[in-house]
Design a protein around this motif. Structure first.
Motif, PDB file in Angstrom:
ATOM      1  N   PHE A 239      35.389 103.475 -48.434  1.00  0.00           N
ATOM      2  CA  PHE A 239      34.640 102.440 -48.014  1.00  0.00           C
ATOM      3  C   PHE A 239      35.228 102.259 -46.220  1.00  0.00           C
ATOM      4  O   PHE A 239      36.356 102.784 -46.002  1.00  0.00           O
ATOM      5  N   GLY A 240      34.465 101.923 -45.596  1.00  0.00           N
ATOM      6  CA  GLY A 240      35.125 101.894 -44.081  1.00  0.00           C
ATOM      7  C   GLY A 240      34.111 101.316 -43.212  1.00  0.00           C
ATOM      8  O   GLY A 240      32.801 100.794 -43.373  1.00  0.00           O
ATOM      9  N   GLY A 241      34.358 101.172 -41.902  1.00  0.00           N
ATOM     10  CA  GLY A 241      33.393 100.925 -40.677  1.00  0.00           C
ATOM     11  C   GLY A 241      34.228 100.537 -39.461  1.00  0.00           C
ATOM     12  O   GLY A 241      35.344 101.325 -39.154  1.00  0.00           O
ATOM     13  N   ARG A 242      33.359 100.265 -38.534  1.00  0.00           N
ATOM     14  CA  ARG A 242      33.629 100.188 -37.183  1.00  0.00           C
ATOM     15  C   ARG A 242      33.148  98.850 -36.322  1.00  0.00           C
ATOM     16  O   ARG A 242      31.937  98.542 -36.849  1.00  0.00           O
ATOM     17  N   VAL A 243      34.152  98.341 -35.652  1.00  0.00           N
ATOM     18  CA  VAL A 243      33.540  97.250 -34.854  1.00  0.00           C
ATOM     19  C   VAL A 243      33.928  97.664 -33.495  1.00  0.00           C
ATOM     20  O   VAL A 243      34.910  97.949 -33.144  1.00  0.00           O
ATOM     21  N   ALA A 244      33.030  97.205 -32.644  1.00  0.00           N
ATOM     22  CA  ALA A 244      33.159  97.289 -31.149  1.00  0.00           C
ATOM     23  C   ALA A 244      32.550  96.270 -30.287  1.00  0.00           C
ATOM     24  O   ALA A 244      31.892  95.488 -30.895  1.00  0.00           O
ATOM     25  N   VAL A 245      33.031  96.124 -29.277  1.00  0.00           N
ATOM     26  CA  VAL A 245      32.877  95.209 -28.232  1.00  0.00           C
ATOM     27  C   VAL A 245      32.560  95.626 -26.800  1.00  0.00           C
ATOM     28  O   VAL A 245      33.434  96.620 -26.670  1.00  0.00           O
ATOM     29  N   LEU A 246      31.535  95.340 -26.163  1.00  0.00           N
ATOM     30  CA  LEU A 246      31.439  95.475 -24.811  1.00  0.00           C
ATOM     31  C   LEU A 246      31.371  94.374 -24.044  1.00  0.00           C
ATOM     32  O   LEU A 246      30.458  93.907 -23.841  1.00  0.00           O
ATOM     33  N   PRO A 247      32.608  94.092 -23.395  1.00  0.00           N
ATOM     34  CA  PRO A 247      32.819  92.866 -22.854  1.00  0.00           C
ATOM     35  C   PRO A 247      32.146  93.051 -21.290  1.00  0.00           C
ATOM     36  O   PRO A 247      31.729  92.107 -20.679  1.00  0.00           O
ATOM     37  N   LEU A 248      31.952  94.280 -21.028  1.00  0.00           N
ATOM     38  CA  LEU A 248      31.246  94.553 -19.604  1.00  0.00           C
ATOM     39  C   LEU A 248      30.379  95.799 -19.934  1.00  0.00           C
ATOM     40  O   LEU A 248      30.611  96.645 -20.842  1.00  0.00           O
ATOM     41  N   PRO A 249      28.968  95.792 -19.352  1.00  0.00           N
ATOM     42  CA  PRO A 249      28.189  96.844 -19.688  1.00  0.00           C
ATOM     43  C   PRO A 249      28.810  98.221 -19.735  1.00  0.00           C
ATOM     44  O   PRO A 249      27.959  99.154 -20.637  1.00  0.00           O
ATOM     45  N   TRP A 250      29.740  98.273 -19.173  1.00  0.00           N
ATOM     46  CA  TRP A 250      30.187  99.734 -18.763  1.00  0.00           C
ATOM     47  C   TRP A 250      31.362 100.303 -19.782  1.00  0.00           C
ATOM     48  O   TRP A 250      31.882 101.260 -19.778  1.00  0.00           O
ATOM     49  N   LEU A 251      31.859  99.239 -20.343  1.00  0.00           N
ATOM     50  CA  LEU A 251      33.151  99.319 -21.183  1.00  0.00           C
ATOM     51  C   LEU A 251      32.964  98.969 -22.545  1.00  0.00           C
ATOM     52  O   LEU A 251      32.493  97.999 -23.149  1.00  0.00           O
ATOM     53  N   GLU A 252      33.281 100.064 -23.277  1.00  0.00           N
ATOM     54  CA  GLU A 252      33.145  99.739 -25.007  1.00  0.00           C
ATOM     55  C   GLU A 252      34.648 100.131 -25.522  1.00  0.00           C
ATOM     56  O   GLU A 252      35.210 101.054 -25.314  1.00  0.00           O
ATOM     57  N   VAL A 253      34.985  98.984 -26.385  1.00  0.00           N
ATOM     58  CA  VAL A 253      36.338  99.276 -26.986  1.00  0.00           C
ATOM     59  C   VAL A 253      35.861  99.120 -28.576  1.00  0.00           C
ATOM     60  O   VAL A 253      35.260  97.993 -29.091  1.00  0.00           O
ATOM     61  N   SER A 256      38.070 101.534 -35.814  1.00  0.00           N
ATOM     62  CA  SER A 256      37.362 101.982 -37.214  1.00  0.00           C
ATOM     63  C   SER A 256      38.563 101.865 -38.214  1.00  0.00           C
ATOM     64  O   SER A 256      39.799 102.001 -37.949  1.00  0.00           O
ATOM     65  N   ALA A 257      38.306 101.803 -39.517  1.00  0.00           N
ATOM     66  CA  ALA A 257      39.135 102.194 -40.530  1.00  0.00           C
ATOM     67  C   ALA A 257      38.360 102.789 -41.640  1.00  0.00           C
ATOM     68  O   ALA A 257      36.931 102.424 -41.838  1.00  0.00           O
ATOM     69  N   MET A 258      38.887 103.385 -42.593  1.00  0.00           N
ATOM     70  CA  MET A 258      38.453 103.875 -43.955  1.00  0.00           C
ATOM     71  C   MET A 258      39.582 103.938 -44.858  1.00  0.00           C
ATOM     72  O   MET A 258      40.576 104.354 -44.648  1.00  0.00           O
ATOM     73  N   SER A 259      38.926 103.444 -46.000  1.00  0.00           N
ATOM     74  CA  SER A 259      40.066 103.553 -47.147  1.00  0.00           C
ATOM     75  C   SER A 259      39.203 104.458 -48.466  1.00  0.00           C
ATOM     76  O   SER A 259      38.084 104.197 -48.480  1.00  0.00           O
ATOM     77  N   SER A 260      40.033 105.490 -48.783  1.00  0.00           N
ATOM     78  CA  SER A 260      39.345 106.585 -49.515  1.00  0.00           C
ATOM     79  C   SER A 260      40.518 106.842 -50.858  1.00  0.00           C
ATOM     80  O   SER A 260      41.510 106.731 -50.657  1.00  0.00           O
ATOM     81  N   SER A 261      39.856 107.393 -52.000  1.00  0.00           N
ATOM     82  CA  SER A 261      40.940 107.751 -52.981  1.00  0.00           C
ATOM     83  C   SER A 261      40.323 109.432 -53.263  1.00  0.00           C
ATOM     84  O   SER A 261      39.686 109.778 -54.253  1.00  0.00           O
ATOM     85  N   PRO A 262      40.932 110.400 -52.468  1.00  0.00           N
ATOM     86  CA  PRO A 262      40.463 111.432 -52.438  1.00  0.00           C
ATOM     87  C   PRO A 262      40.935 112.396 -53.613  1.00  0.00           C
ATOM     88  O   PRO A 262      41.833 111.927 -54.360  1.00  0.00           O
ATOM     89  N   ASN A 263      40.079 113.420 -53.958  1.00  0.00           N
ATOM     90  CA  ASN A 263      40.472 114.330 -54.814  1.00  0.00           C
ATOM     91  C   ASN A 263      40.583 115.558 -54.396  1.00  0.00           C
ATOM     92  O   ASN A 263      39.984 115.919 -53.493  1.00  0.00           O
ATOM     93  N   ASP A 264      41.306 116.489 -55.134  1.00  0.00           N
ATOM     94  CA  ASP A 264      41.210 118.107 -54.541  1.00  0.00           C
ATOM     95  C   ASP A 264      39.984 118.614 -55.455  1.00  0.00           C
ATOM     96  O   ASP A 264      39.013 117.977 -56.057  1.00  0.00           O
ATOM     97  N   THR A 265      39.698 119.823 -55.089  1.00  0.00           N
ATOM     98  CA  THR A 265      38.387 120.355 -55.613  1.00  0.00           C
ATOM     99  C   THR A 265      38.231 120.340 -57.084  1.00  0.00           C
ATOM    100  O   THR A 265      37.252 120.547 -57.692  1.00  0.00           O
TER     101      THR A 265
END
Lengths: 394, 91
Positions: A239-253, A256-265
């Motif tokens: 699960f995860g995602g990203r949130v961003a804001v452009l307080p000015l038209p030329w600036l994006e902040v 991101s985050a992701m949580s996972s329960s990985p396995n090996d092969t």
């Protein structure tokens, strides 16, 4: 004479009719009769009829198979790489992107990657997107990782000002290049501020636990590799995602985050993987020219322990100077610093870091010739590379 | 340890949201007129890549491409519509 020249459009209409779907074409054809030239008394009457025919041709063009909302775009590259201590190499890449929009709110998109260095065809992404409403689009399939900005937006060669990707965002880096699952995303304007969001659920990552070969640098003890697997060996999902804001038209902040329960092969659980990222980009016209400043930082851990934590990122600044519209304005300078840091206990000289300096010449609005010199610090040694790349977006 | 990172992330996101709202409140008049497509095209597309000329594609192709870009760059729908109108008027 003029009338006869204009009447040449009628055979075009016939040709388009033949290519259009039969039923639709027949309906449109029924609405049209070849004009009797004797019926025109004035030139205006003739022009009016010709305009009607042009409109019908436009309608038929729109329903002709292959022409309605289907298009191929993408990018292509030719690269020469001369790396210290290894053979020089010519590499060619071709990445067609297919877009098909069968309905106003539905879009299918897929990118295929042909690359001579990897010697295989790779489906970079392939997904269906449904525009649910003004502020939400639902997607499903294999999609570019929305974690951070580089992977999703800046990786195409005609957009990336340097010939290669930062270490952390390379195909075997810290951030998965692609994910297979579903996503919800959109953008919302509030006055002059824009908010952007993406959330996803995807097949769990499949990793080779902290072994060699990761981190974008062969032989280093790197982060888990094998991101972006299509099939899922576990019951859990990432699960995860990203949130961003452009307080000015030329600036994006963005964050991101992701949580996972990985396995090996083999399917064995490797613990909980948590990834956080932050990115900033400022792209704007200034008195000296167009400036692109980008920074991205990623940290990931297994079981949230500092002894199993990797981080990496990049800082980059590019300037396309304004020389009053002269040919010098077609040049662009770029400098980048990128790195990967490994968990506690790994000698710091095994952690790769790199400086890159580039000069680009924009041949056309989407075609650029890039020359870059890179200095990599790794295993206590410094190695230099020269990269020359021609990239075009089409 | 898990909660400390989570807490930090939530705090950073909350601060960003607050800062964004504050800048938004200061920067935008209440009855702001919609931005023209040409201005949005200039502001938005150049965030990632060099400009593509409106003449590069026809109306139908621009519809498909703008929908593709709207998704990729998370563009607000009204911005995408204004940019599309500009591109279609200029080709």
């Amino acid at each position: 004479m003029i009338m006869r020249l204009h009447a040449a459009r009628i055979p075009i209409l016939a040709a388009v009719l033949l290519a259009a779907p039969p039923l639709v074409a027949q309906e449109l054809a029924d609405e049209l009769q070849e004009p009797d030239m004797d019926q025109f008394v004035t030139v205006d009457e003739f022009d009016e009829t010709m305009d009607e025919i042009d409109q019908k041709i436009g309608q038929l063009e729109a329903v002709r198979p292959g022409s309605r909302d289907f298009m191929v775009t993408g990018y292509a590259t030719a690269t020469y790489a001369d790396l210290d201590g290894s053979a020089s190499d010519f590499i060619a890449g071709f990445n067609p992107i297919f877009l098909f929009r069968p309905a106003e709110d539905l879009l299918f998109e897929g990118e295929f990657e042909f690359n001579t260095s990897e010697g295989e065809l790779n489906v970079e992404y392939a997904q269906a997107l449904w525009s649910a409403n003004q502020w939400m689009t639902v997607g499903a399939g294999k999609f570019l990782s929305p974690l951070g900005q580089f992977t999703e937006r800046y990786h195409p060669a005609w957009i990336n000002p340097l010939p290669d990707a930062p270490l952390f965002a390379a195909h075997d880096g810290l951030v998965p290049t692609t994910l297979t699952g579903a996503q919800i995303r959109g953008g919302i304007r509030s006055g002059s501020t824009i908010w952007k969001y993406t959330v996803f659920v995807a097949n769990d990552t499949q990793l080779s636990e902290a072994d060699e070969g990761g981190g974008g640098t062969e032989g280093a003890e790197g982060p888990p590799v094998g991101y972006g697997t299509v099939s899922d060996l576990s019951q859990s999902k990432a699960f995860g995602g990203r949130v961003a804001v452009l307080p000015l038209p030329w600036l994006e902040v963005g964050f991101s985050a992701m949580s996972s329960s990985p396995n090996d092969t083999s399917g064995a659980a490797l613990g909980d993987l948590t990834l956080y990222g932050a990115d900033v980009s400022a792209h704007r016209e200034t008195a000296v020219g167009f400036v692109r400043a980008d920074a991205e930082f990623v940290t990931l851990s297994l079981d949230d322990t500092d002894t199993e934590r990797w981080n990496g990122g990049y800082l980059q600044c590019a300037l396309r100077p304004n020389f009053g519209g002269t040919q010098l304005s077609d040049f662009q300078g770029v400098v980048r610093y990128d790195w990967i840091a490994f968990p506690t206990g790994v000698p710091s000289d095994l952690e790769p870091s790199r400086w890159s300096f580039g000069v680009n010449y924009w041949i056309a609005e989407s075609t650029v010739c890039k020359l870059a010199v890179e200095r990599l610090d790794f295993e206590g040694e410094q190695s230099n590379s020269i990269l020359l790349q021609l990239a075009t977006g089409f | 340890m898990r909660y400390s990172y989570l807490t930090r992330t939530v705090l950073v996101v909350a601060l960003t949201v607050t800062a964004g709202l504050a800048v938004s409140a200061c920067a935008s008049p209440r009855d702001e007129a919609p931005l023209a497509g040409a201005i949005l095209w200039q502001q938005t597309c150049q965030q990632c890549h060099e400009f593509r000329s409106p003449a590069d594609y026809d109306d139908q192709q621009w519809e498909t491409l703008v929908e593709h870009m709207r998704t990729r760059a998370n563009l607000p729908a009204e911005d995408a519509e204004a940019i599309l109108a500009f591109l279609q008027s200029g080709n």
